[in-house]
Design a protein around this motif. Structure first.
Motif, PDB file in Angstrom:
ATOM      1  N   GLU A 184       0.831  -1.194   0.000  1.00 49.22           N
ATOM      2  CA  GLU A 184       0.000   0.000   0.000  1.00 49.22           C
ATOM      3  C   GLU A 184       0.872   1.252   0.000  1.00 49.22           C
ATOM      4  O   GLU A 184       1.850   1.334   0.750  1.00 49.22           O
ATOM      5  N   GLN A 185       0.513   2.225  -0.811  1.00 45.44           N
ATOM      6  CA  GLN A 185       1.281   3.463  -0.895  1.00 45.44           C
ATOM      7  C   GLN A 185       1.330   4.185   0.445  1.00 45.44           C
ATOM      8  O   GLN A 185       2.312   4.879   0.754  1.00 45.44           O
ATOM      9  N   SER A 186       0.293   4.014   1.269  1.00 44.10           N
ATOM     10  CA  SER A 186       0.220   4.709   2.555  1.00 44.10           C
ATOM     11  C   SER A 186       1.096   4.084   3.636  1.00 44.10           C
ATOM     12  O   SER A 186       1.268   4.665   4.706  1.00 44.10           O
ATOM     13  N   ASP A 187       1.659   2.917   3.374  1.00 41.87           N
ATOM     14  CA  ASP A 187       2.500   2.223   4.356  1.00 41.87           C
ATOM     15  C   ASP A 187       3.787   3.029   4.575  1.00 41.87           C
ATOM     16  O   ASP A 187       4.547   3.260   3.633  1.00 41.87           O
ATOM     17  N   VAL A 188       4.026   3.452   5.809  1.00 43.00           N
ATOM     18  CA  VAL A 188       5.198   4.291   6.085  1.00 43.00           C
ATOM     19  C   VAL A 188       6.499   3.524   5.865  1.00 43.00           C
ATOM     20  O   VAL A 188       7.556   4.140   5.665  1.00 43.00           O
ATOM     21  N   ALA A 189       6.443   2.211   5.886  1.00 40.22           N
ATOM     22  CA  ALA A 189       7.647   1.390   5.713  1.00 40.22           C
ATOM     23  C   ALA A 189       7.746   0.803   4.304  1.00 40.22           C
ATOM     24  O   ALA A 189       8.497  -0.136   4.080  1.00 40.22           O
ATOM     25  N   ILE A 190       7.007   1.358   3.353  1.00 41.95           N
ATOM     26  CA  ILE A 190       6.918   0.736   2.038  1.00 41.95           C
ATOM     27  C   ILE A 190       8.269   0.669   1.326  1.00 41.95           C
ATOM     28  O   ILE A 190       8.600  -0.348   0.702  1.00 41.95           O
ATOM     29  N   SER A 191       9.088   1.709   1.405  1.00 41.89           N
ATOM     30  CA  SER A 191      10.370   1.670   0.695  1.00 41.89           C
ATOM     31  C   SER A 191      11.269   0.577   1.260  1.00 41.89           C
ATOM     32  O   SER A 191      11.973  -0.113   0.508  1.00 41.89           O
ATOM     33  N   HIS A 192      11.241   0.402   2.578  1.00 41.44           N
ATOM     34  CA  HIS A 192      12.034  -0.662   3.202  1.00 41.44           C
ATOM     35  C   HIS A 192      11.529  -2.035   2.766  1.00 41.44           C
ATOM     36  O   HIS A 192      12.329  -2.944   2.457  1.00 41.44           O
ATOM     37  N   LYS A 193      10.199  -2.203   2.685  1.00 39.88           N
ATOM     38  CA  LYS A 193       9.628  -3.493   2.289  1.00 39.88           C
ATOM     39  C   LYS A 193       9.960  -3.821   0.830  1.00 39.88           C
ATOM     40  O   LYS A 193      10.254  -4.975   0.495  1.00 39.88           O
ATOM     41  N   ILE A 194       9.906  -2.807  -0.036  1.00 37.36           N
ATOM     42  CA  ILE A 194      10.263  -3.041  -1.432  1.00 37.36           C
ATOM     43  C   ILE A 194      11.734  -3.437  -1.536  1.00 37.36           C
ATOM     44  O   ILE A 194      12.102  -4.355  -2.271  1.00 37.36           O
ATOM     45  N   GLY A 195      12.580  -2.731  -0.786  1.00 31.66           N
ATOM     46  CA  GLY A 195      14.000  -3.066  -0.787  1.00 31.66           C
ATOM     47  C   GLY A 195      14.250  -4.490  -0.340  1.00 31.66           C
ATOM     48  O   GLY A 195      15.060  -5.213  -0.930  1.00 31.66           O
ATOM     49  N   GLU A 196      13.558  -4.937   0.705  1.00 34.03           N
ATOM     50  CA  GLU A 196      13.721  -6.305   1.187  1.00 34.03           C
ATOM     51  C   GLU A 196      13.234  -7.321   0.152  1.00 34.03           C
ATOM     52  O   GLU A 196      13.829  -8.388  -0.016  1.00 34.03           O
ATOM     53  N   THR A 197      12.146  -6.994  -0.550  1.00 36.38           N
ATOM     54  CA  THR A 197      11.652  -7.889  -1.606  1.00 36.38           C
ATOM     55  C   THR A 197      12.682  -8.020  -2.724  1.00 36.38           C
ATOM     56  O   THR A 197      12.955  -9.129  -3.207  1.00 36.38           O
ATOM     57  N   LEU A 198      13.275  -6.909  -3.141  1.00 39.29           N
ATOM     58  CA  LEU A 198      14.292  -6.951  -4.199  1.00 39.29           C
ATOM     59  C   LEU A 198      15.525  -7.717  -3.741  1.00 39.29           C
ATOM     60  O   LEU A 198      16.127  -8.461  -4.526  1.00 39.29           O
ATOM     61  N   ARG A 199      15.899  -7.562  -2.480  1.00 39.06           N
ATOM     62  CA  ARG A 199      17.051  -8.324  -1.955  1.00 39.06           C
ATOM     63  C   ARG A 199      16.752  -9.819  -1.996  1.00 39.06           C
ATOM     64  O   ARG A 199      17.618 -10.627  -2.367  1.00 39.06           O
ATOM     65  N   HIS A 200      15.523 -10.186  -1.638  1.00 35.83           N
ATOM     66  CA  HIS A 200      15.132 -11.602  -1.672  1.00 35.83           C
ATOM     67  C   HIS A 200      15.202 -12.148  -3.101  1.00 35.83           C
ATOM     68  O   HIS A 200      15.696 -13.261  -3.333  1.00 35.83           O
ATOM     69  N   VAL A 201      14.730 -11.370  -4.074  1.00 31.77           N
ATOM     70  CA  VAL A 201      14.738 -11.821  -5.464  1.00 31.77           C
ATOM     71  C   VAL A 201      16.170 -11.942  -5.983  1.00 31.77           C
ATOM     72  O   VAL A 201      16.517 -12.894  -6.689  1.00 31.77           O
ATOM     73  N   LEU A 202      17.019 -10.986  -5.631  1.00 33.68           N
ATOM     74  CA  LEU A 202      18.415 -11.052  -6.056  1.00 33.68           C
ATOM     75  C   LEU A 202      19.108 -12.290  -5.514  1.00 33.68           C
ATOM     76  O   LEU A 202      19.964 -12.885  -6.186  1.00 33.68           O
ATOM     77  N   GLY A 203      18.730 -12.694  -4.313  1.00 32.24           N
ATOM     78  CA  GLY A 203      19.338 -13.877  -3.717  1.00 32.24           C
ATOM     79  C   GLY A 203      18.666 -15.175  -4.103  1.00 32.24           C
ATOM     80  O   GLY A 203      19.206 -16.265  -3.838  1.00 32.24           O
TER      81      GLY A 203
END
Length: 377
Positions: free
Chosen positions: A318-337
């Motif tokens: 959700e765009q309103s999630d204050v932690a959204i950038s951190h969550k996206i970053g963690e998702t990309l890290r998971h995909v890279l690994g």
């Protein structure tokens, strides 16, 4: 060049869609297919919808009055616009001797469908979202058939289920051609190529959010990321500089006119969750990270994203999630690994799309022709 059949050459059909590319693009595709079948096709839209139809060579495009309604104080103007649009639609349908009307959404569809019903036309509609739009809900009791992008569509009364047919999403021809060529995503684990698209309602937000999310990765991880991003013209320079500082290989443009090629190159997408982009992602089996537009009518983008997430082909934030950038970053890290994750998600998307959705809609519309083929007297 259209391959025109003479089988239905006496059948006059109006295709109507307004507002956004998500309505107009599938309508245009079906209009072309109807013309190929030999129908006499007339395209009706509003001023906003006409922006997506420059250079249409195959059938006349007519603009009618926009009848958008947003807030209560718009009601008097809405009634006036609706009356003018109904009069326009009645005159055009009568003059063209129309026998079929198919609507693809937008408020401009309402007066056209209403006047089509008054003139005894056979009426059809297309609902591409997982939550039925207002105009389609209003028209459903009076139409002959409705094509659905999603097999399960919220907001539809159970007694009308027999009128519906699950045709999947109609997508543009360049996307179909990319799929038919067998273009595939790399998923090689060395690089992660991300397509970021958001339209005017997402480009500005994503220009801030995606670099912020990538900043949570290590420098080595960022060097493995390739970004192809749609952004606003006045953000090109600053965004390019920001990606350069992060060490991210980025290709930026205010508009992409080769989506088939880009989706073939992308390992995953980050996007809004409109029906149009979802159809393209499904056809090309591209996993996605959805950030729905929070002000979409009836929150239909969230419903769309929920469906694809339930199939196993997307993440939803959700765009309103204050932690959204951190969550996206963690998702990309998971995909890279774990690059196999994207392959598995692509496989989950495969059963939910067909390149022949437009043909299925045309078949539904023409199935009740029978001996009928002339124009009304």
């Amino acid at each position: 060049m259209l391959r025109v059949s003479r089988r239905h050459s006496m059948l006059n059909v109006v295709v109507v869609a307004g507002g956004t590319g998500g309505h107009v693009y599938p309508a245009y595709r079906v209009a072309c297919l109807l013309a190929e079948r030999g129908c006499n096709v007339f395209f009706m839209t509003d001023k906003r919808g006409s922006r997506y139809l420059h250079g249409v060579p195959y059938f006349p495009v007519t603009m009618v009055r926009d009848v958008r309604y947003r807030q209560l104080f718009d009601m008097p103007l809405f009634i006036i616009r609706l009356g003018v649009s109904c009069l326009q639609s009645f005159i055009l349908l009568w003059r063209w001797r129309v026998r079929r009307v198919i609507a693809f959404g937008g408020y401009v569809s309402l007066p056209c469908m209403a006047m089509g019903w008054l003139l005894g036309c056979r009426l059809f509609a297309h609902e591409q979202n997982a939550r039925m739009g207002r105009v389609n809900r209003w028209c459903l009791p009076y139409i002959d058939g409705m094509a659905l992008g999603f097999a399960e569509t919220d907001g539809m009364a159970r007694r009308y289920v027999g009128k519906t047919r699950h045709t999947h999403h109609v997508v543009r021809q360049d996307i179909i051609e990319a799929q038919e060529r067998g273009d595939t995503h790399r998923h090689d684990g060395e690089k992660l190529t991300i397509l970021v698209v958001g339209g005017s309602q997402g480009a500005s937000v994503f220009s801030s959010l995606i670099p912020q999310a990538l900043s949570h990765l290590t420098r080595e991880e960022r060097h493995r990321v390739v970004v192809m991003q749609q952004c606003l013209s006045d953000q090109l320079t600053s965004l390019r500089q920001r990606y350069h500082r992060l060490g991210v290989d980025a290709s930026l443009s205010p508009f992409f006119n080769d989506m088939g090629k880009l989706l073939a190159l992308a390992d995953m997408a980050i996007s809004r969750a409109g029906a149009s982009i979802i159809g393209e992602l499904l056809i090309t089996k591209t996993p996605a990270l959805f950030i729905p537009y929070p002000f979409a009518q009836d929150n239909h983008q969230h419903a769309n994203a929920m469906r694809v997430q339930a199939w196993g082909g997307a993440w939803l934030y959700e765009q309103s999630d204050v932690a959204i950038s951190h969550k996206i970053g963690e998702t990309l890290r998971h995909v890279l690994g774990n690059p196999q994750r994207l392959k598995a998600m692509s496989s989950c998307l495969a059963p939910h799309a067909t390149p022949h959705a437009g043909e299925h809609i045309v078949d539904m519309l023409l199935a009740c022709v029978g001996h009928e083929g002339g124009t009304p007297s």
